[in-house]
Write a protein that holds these residues in place. Structure first.
Motif, PDB file in Angstrom:
ATOM      1  N   ALA A  53       0.699  -1.151   0.043  1.00  0.00           N
ATOM      2  CA  ALA A  53       0.030  -0.135   0.122  1.00  0.00           C
ATOM      3  C   ALA A  53       0.755   1.165  -0.173  1.00  0.00           C
ATOM      4  O   ALA A  53       1.835   1.394   0.379  1.00  0.00           O
ATOM      5  CB  ALA A  53      -0.919  -0.125   1.249  1.00  0.00           C
ATOM      6  N   LEU A  54       0.365   2.405  -0.457  1.00  0.00           N
ATOM      7  CA  LEU A  54       0.731   3.658  -0.261  1.00  0.00           C
ATOM      8  C   LEU A  54      -0.233   4.276   0.520  1.00  0.00           C
ATOM      9  O   LEU A  54      -1.537   4.322   0.322  1.00  0.00           O
ATOM     10  CB  LEU A  54       0.876   4.356  -1.514  1.00  0.00           C
ATOM     11  CG  LEU A  54       0.715   5.945  -1.438  1.00  0.00           C
ATOM     12  CD1 LEU A  54       2.191   6.591  -0.913  1.00  0.00           C
ATOM     13  CD2 LEU A  54       0.465   6.527  -3.031  1.00  0.00           C
ATOM     14  N   THR A  58      -4.119  13.086   2.728  1.00  0.00           N
ATOM     15  CA  THR A  58      -4.328  13.672   1.359  1.00  0.00           C
ATOM     16  C   THR A  58      -3.719  15.221   1.413  1.00  0.00           C
ATOM     17  O   THR A  58      -3.501  15.865   0.535  1.00  0.00           O
ATOM     18  CB  THR A  58      -5.595  13.642   0.917  1.00  0.00           C
ATOM     19  OG1 THR A  58      -6.410  12.429   1.253  1.00  0.00           O
ATOM     20  CG2 THR A  58      -5.853  14.068  -0.346  1.00  0.00           C
ATOM     21  N   LEU A  75      -1.918  14.141  -7.580  1.00  0.00           N
ATOM     22  CA  LEU A  75      -1.647  12.751  -7.063  1.00  0.00           C
ATOM     23  C   LEU A  75      -1.999  11.614  -7.988  1.00  0.00           C
ATOM     24  O   LEU A  75      -1.851  10.531  -7.942  1.00  0.00           O
ATOM     25  CB  LEU A  75      -2.592  12.566  -5.792  1.00  0.00           C
ATOM     26  CG  LEU A  75      -2.260  13.041  -4.351  1.00  0.00           C
ATOM     27  CD1 LEU A  75      -3.212  12.775  -3.298  1.00  0.00           C
ATOM     28  CD2 LEU A  75      -0.701  12.646  -4.026  1.00  0.00           C
ATOM     29  N   ILE A 122      -0.876   7.670  -7.945  1.00  0.00           N
ATOM     30  CA  ILE A 122      -1.843   6.592  -7.646  1.00  0.00           C
ATOM     31  C   ILE A 122      -1.753   5.576  -8.967  1.00  0.00           C
ATOM     32  O   ILE A 122      -1.781   4.320  -8.613  1.00  0.00           O
ATOM     33  CB  ILE A 122      -3.277   7.058  -7.632  1.00  0.00           C
ATOM     34  CG1 ILE A 122      -3.343   8.190  -6.539  1.00  0.00           C
ATOM     35  CG2 ILE A 122      -4.167   5.746  -7.296  1.00  0.00           C
ATOM     36  CD1 ILE A 122      -2.593   7.887  -5.094  1.00  0.00           C
ATOM     37  N   ILE A 143       1.255   3.489  -8.108  1.00  0.00           N
ATOM     38  CA  ILE A 143       1.004   2.295  -7.062  1.00  0.00           C
ATOM     39  C   ILE A 143       0.260   1.282  -7.560  1.00  0.00           C
ATOM     40  O   ILE A 143       0.475  -0.005  -7.423  1.00  0.00           O
ATOM     41  CB  ILE A 143       0.702   3.048  -5.680  1.00  0.00           C
ATOM     42  CG1 ILE A 143       0.932   2.313  -4.400  1.00  0.00           C
ATOM     43  CG2 ILE A 143      -1.033   3.319  -5.703  1.00  0.00           C
ATOM     44  CD1 ILE A 143       2.394   2.133  -4.336  1.00  0.00           C
ATOM     45  N   HIS A 144      -0.843   1.615  -8.409  1.00  0.00           N
ATOM     46  CA  HIS A 144      -1.740   0.475  -8.693  1.00  0.00           C
ATOM     47  C   HIS A 144      -1.024  -0.456  -9.758  1.00  0.00           C
ATOM     48  O   HIS A 144      -1.207  -1.690  -9.944  1.00  0.00           O
ATOM     49  CB  HIS A 144      -3.022   1.076  -9.577  1.00  0.00           C
ATOM     50  CG  HIS A 144      -3.925   1.633  -8.253  1.00  0.00           C
ATOM     51  ND1 HIS A 144      -4.843   2.521  -8.626  1.00  0.00           N
ATOM     52  CD2 HIS A 144      -4.151   1.162  -7.053  1.00  0.00           C
ATOM     53  CE1 HIS A 144      -5.564   2.795  -7.443  1.00  0.00           C
ATOM     54  NE2 HIS A 144      -5.276   2.111  -6.694  1.00  0.00           N
ATOM     55  N   TYR A 155      -4.011   1.968  -2.725  1.00  0.00           N
ATOM     56  CA  TYR A 155      -3.758   3.269  -2.369  1.00  0.00           C
ATOM     57  C   TYR A 155      -4.899   3.370  -1.123  1.00  0.00           C
ATOM     58  O   TYR A 155      -6.156   3.416  -1.152  1.00  0.00           O
ATOM     59  CB  TYR A 155      -4.604   4.294  -3.175  1.00  0.00           C
ATOM     60  CG  TYR A 155      -4.778   5.901  -2.825  1.00  0.00           C
ATOM     61  CD1 TYR A 155      -3.901   6.302  -1.949  1.00  0.00           C
ATOM     62  CD2 TYR A 155      -5.847   6.514  -3.673  1.00  0.00           C
ATOM     63  CE1 TYR A 155      -4.304   7.706  -1.471  1.00  0.00           C
ATOM     64  CE2 TYR A 155      -6.026   7.719  -3.266  1.00  0.00           C
ATOM     65  CZ  TYR A 155      -5.413   8.236  -2.208  1.00  0.00           C
ATOM     66  OH  TYR A 155      -5.781   9.710  -1.749  1.00  0.00           O
ATOM     67  N   ALA A 184      -6.323   6.329   1.485  1.00  0.00           N
ATOM     68  CA  ALA A 184      -6.494   7.510   1.591  1.00  0.00           C
ATOM     69  C   ALA A 184      -6.665   7.846   3.305  1.00  0.00           C
ATOM     70  O   ALA A 184      -7.706   7.577   3.695  1.00  0.00           O
ATOM     71  CB  ALA A 184      -7.459   8.233   0.857  1.00  0.00           C
ATOM     72  N   PHE A 186      -9.281  13.628  -1.339  1.00  0.00           N
ATOM     73  CA  PHE A 186      -8.711  12.686  -2.330  1.00  0.00           C
ATOM     74  C   PHE A 186      -9.585  13.296  -3.688  1.00  0.00           C
ATOM     75  O   PHE A 186      -9.110  13.212  -4.863  1.00  0.00           O
ATOM     76  CB  PHE A 186      -8.914  11.228  -2.222  1.00  0.00           C
ATOM     77  CG  PHE A 186     -10.279  10.730  -2.054  1.00  0.00           C
ATOM     78  CD1 PHE A 186     -11.130  10.613  -3.103  1.00  0.00           C
ATOM     79  CD2 PHE A 186     -10.711  10.435  -0.819  1.00  0.00           C
ATOM     80  CE1 PHE A 186     -12.389   9.847  -2.800  1.00  0.00           C
ATOM     81  CE2 PHE A 186     -12.011   9.861  -0.556  1.00  0.00           C
ATOM     82  CZ  PHE A 186     -12.811   9.618  -1.723  1.00  0.00           C
ATOM     83  N   PRO A 210      -9.577   6.084  -4.339  1.00  0.00           N
ATOM     84  CA  PRO A 210      -8.673   5.252  -3.212  1.00  0.00           C
ATOM     85  C   PRO A 210      -9.417   3.727  -3.426  1.00  0.00           C
ATOM     86  O   PRO A 210     -10.625   3.563  -3.561  1.00  0.00           O
ATOM     87  CB  PRO A 210      -9.024   5.793  -1.823  1.00  0.00           C
ATOM     88  CG  PRO A 210      -9.656   7.271  -2.167  1.00  0.00           C
ATOM     89  CD  PRO A 210     -10.350   7.194  -3.442  1.00  0.00           C
ATOM     90  N   ASP A 211      -8.532   2.813  -2.789  1.00  0.00           N
ATOM     91  CA  ASP A 211      -9.154   1.395  -2.601  1.00  0.00           C
ATOM     92  C   ASP A 211      -9.772   1.451  -0.977  1.00  0.00           C
ATOM     93  O   ASP A 211     -10.636   0.553  -1.027  1.00  0.00           O
ATOM     94  CB  ASP A 211      -7.912   0.612  -2.713  1.00  0.00           C
ATOM     95  CG  ASP A 211      -7.241   0.411  -3.981  1.00  0.00           C
ATOM     96  OD1 ASP A 211      -7.953   0.160  -5.004  1.00  0.00           O
ATOM     97  OD2 ASP A 211      -6.048   1.015  -4.081  1.00  0.00           O
TER      98      ASP A 211
END
Length: 437
Positions: free
Chosen positions: A214-215, A219, A234, A238, A241-242, A248, A250, A267, A274-275
């Protein structure tokens, strides 16, 4: 986290005897870990809206507290709390409409993909739960955070809060990257640099055989000193990272609930999804409640195979309170008001910066404004910043300092703060600076 803006025993000669006695009693009973704000601590006994009152009846403008998000002792929130507390308070293993009504209202403020909620009591718990789910879903253990981040106090999350000081070691699978830069002259560089820092962290994980999970970022990058613009910076980060198969998270404990004055969630200013979203303090206007919202496919395996239960998370009283807070934001149309008040603060302090060279960068989004204090050669000036914080306390304005060097005023008042209150803040700051320079 640096212990800044704290009570100074050496300055105790100006503190009333009754407060000194309370300070000593507090030290004896609570131990050394608990800190007090200000060289001359404030003994608060009452709050209303954006104001708090001390034991002598003096009124202070609260420019620091995002916890009472819709104002101290908001009557609509209090009425919901008292009504439900006098009827039934129990956990979520029984059927009750409150938690469902609150959950529906909450996810209704989010993108449609974030359609499920899990409730906790604190932001620390929320981030801890988000991390557990991210590691379960990805099979990874690597987490990326910023270099002066703060995400909470559980053992796992304190190890991902790089601001926690020399006794807290960021865990071995984590990577710390610089916070975004503030670069109004070249805004495109902000997102590009941040995304490249994430790429470098991921490459280092790969070299060490660490799979990323994860990141996790606030925010607004609150503890790093507050970095907000340009909106949308951002997006590339993102995507990076994905593409690495990580999630992600947040952390919206401080940026959320309309604080940007533009969108409900921080965000959303960046146009990213975000996830997992972690929530905390402002949810209950001071009542201890928190939670996460999450995309259902990410929760599916964890929810099916892992037992999760939180005795107080999502209880009937907390749910009534959380719903009432959302109703206040909606009914009082607070988000546009936040935008107006934030602009008044930014404009007012930016004007002061033209007169007082000690003020460096002034930046913000809605009711979160960061004001850097710098020396003549542009270096961070924590001495001046903390002197300003303590002088404002004497002027009747409560504020704090943040950032790696504790040289940044952290302006983060309740959402019911107005442009008129901003005038009071700017006037008090002008008085303080005029006396100092």
């Amino acid at each position: 986290m640096l212990k800044t803006n704290a009570f100074d025993a050496a300055a105790s000669s100006n503190i009333p005897a009754e407060n000194l006695a309370m300070i000593e009693r507090r030290r004896r009973l609570l131990g050394p870990a608990y800190q007090l704000f200000y060289k001359n601590p404030v003994h608060l006994v009452r709050g209303e809206g954006v104001w708090v009152y001390d034991a002598e009846g003096r009124r202070y403008l609260d420019v620091y507290n995002n916890v009472p998000s819709v104002g101290h002792c908001h009557p609509h929130v209090l009425e919901a709390l008292v009504r439900q507390a006098s009827t039934l308070n129990t956990h979520t293993r029984y059927l009750h409409e409150n938690v469902l009504n609150f959950a529906e209202k909450l996810v209704g403020t989010m993108p449609a993909e974030l359609s499920q909620v899990m409730f906790t009591c604190t932001g620390s718990e929320s981030n801890d739960l988000a991390l557990r789910i991210a590691e379960d879903f990805t099979g990874g253990t690597g987490v990326i955070v910023t270099e002066f981040s703060y995400h909470g106090m559980t053992k796992a999350i304190a190890g991902l809060s790089a601001s926690m000081g020399p006794y807290v070691k960021v865990n071995g699978d984590a990577r710390v990257i610089p916070a975004p830069i503030h670069n109004p002259a070249n805004p495109a560089e902000v997102g590009k640099r941040f995304a490249n820092d994430i790429r470098a962290a991921l490459a280092d994980m790969h070299r060490h055989g660490i799979k990323p999970a994860a990141l996790m970022i606030d925010t607004f990058f609150t503890s790093d000193g507050g970095f907000f613009d340009p909106a949308g910076f951002l997006k590339e980060a993102i995507e990076v990272i994905h593409d690495a198969g990580a999630l992600y998270i947040a952390d919206e404990v401080q940026p959320g609930y309309g604080r940007s004055g533009e969108t409900m969630w921080g965000f959303q200013r960046h146009g990213v999804l975000p996830d997992i979203v972690s929530l905390g303090k402002p949810m209950g206007n001071g009542h201890p409640m928190a939670g996460i919202t999450i995309q259902p496919h990410i929760l599916q395996r964890f929810g099916s195979e892992s037992s999760y239960f939180n005795t107080f998370g999502g209880n009937t009283v907390s749910s009534a309170v959380g719903l009432a807070v959302l109703e206040v934001i909606e009914q009082e149309n607070l988000i546009p008001s936040v935008g107006r008040a934030g602009k008044a603060i930014l404009d007012g302090i930016s004007a002061l910066a033209q007169r007082f060279p000690a003020i460096g960068s002034v930046r913000g989004a809605g009711l979160f404004v960061s004001v850097d204090f710098v020396t003549a050669d542009g270096a961070p000036d924590s001495v001046t910043a903390l002197a300003v914080v303590n002088a404002l306390r004497e002027e009747g304005v409560l504020i704090g300092a943040s950032g790696p060097h504790a040289n940044i005023l952290k302006i983060r008042p309740p959402l019911v703060f107005t442009a008129e209150h901003a005038e009071i803040l700017v006037g008090a700051l002008e008085n303080v600076l005029s006396k100092m320079f």
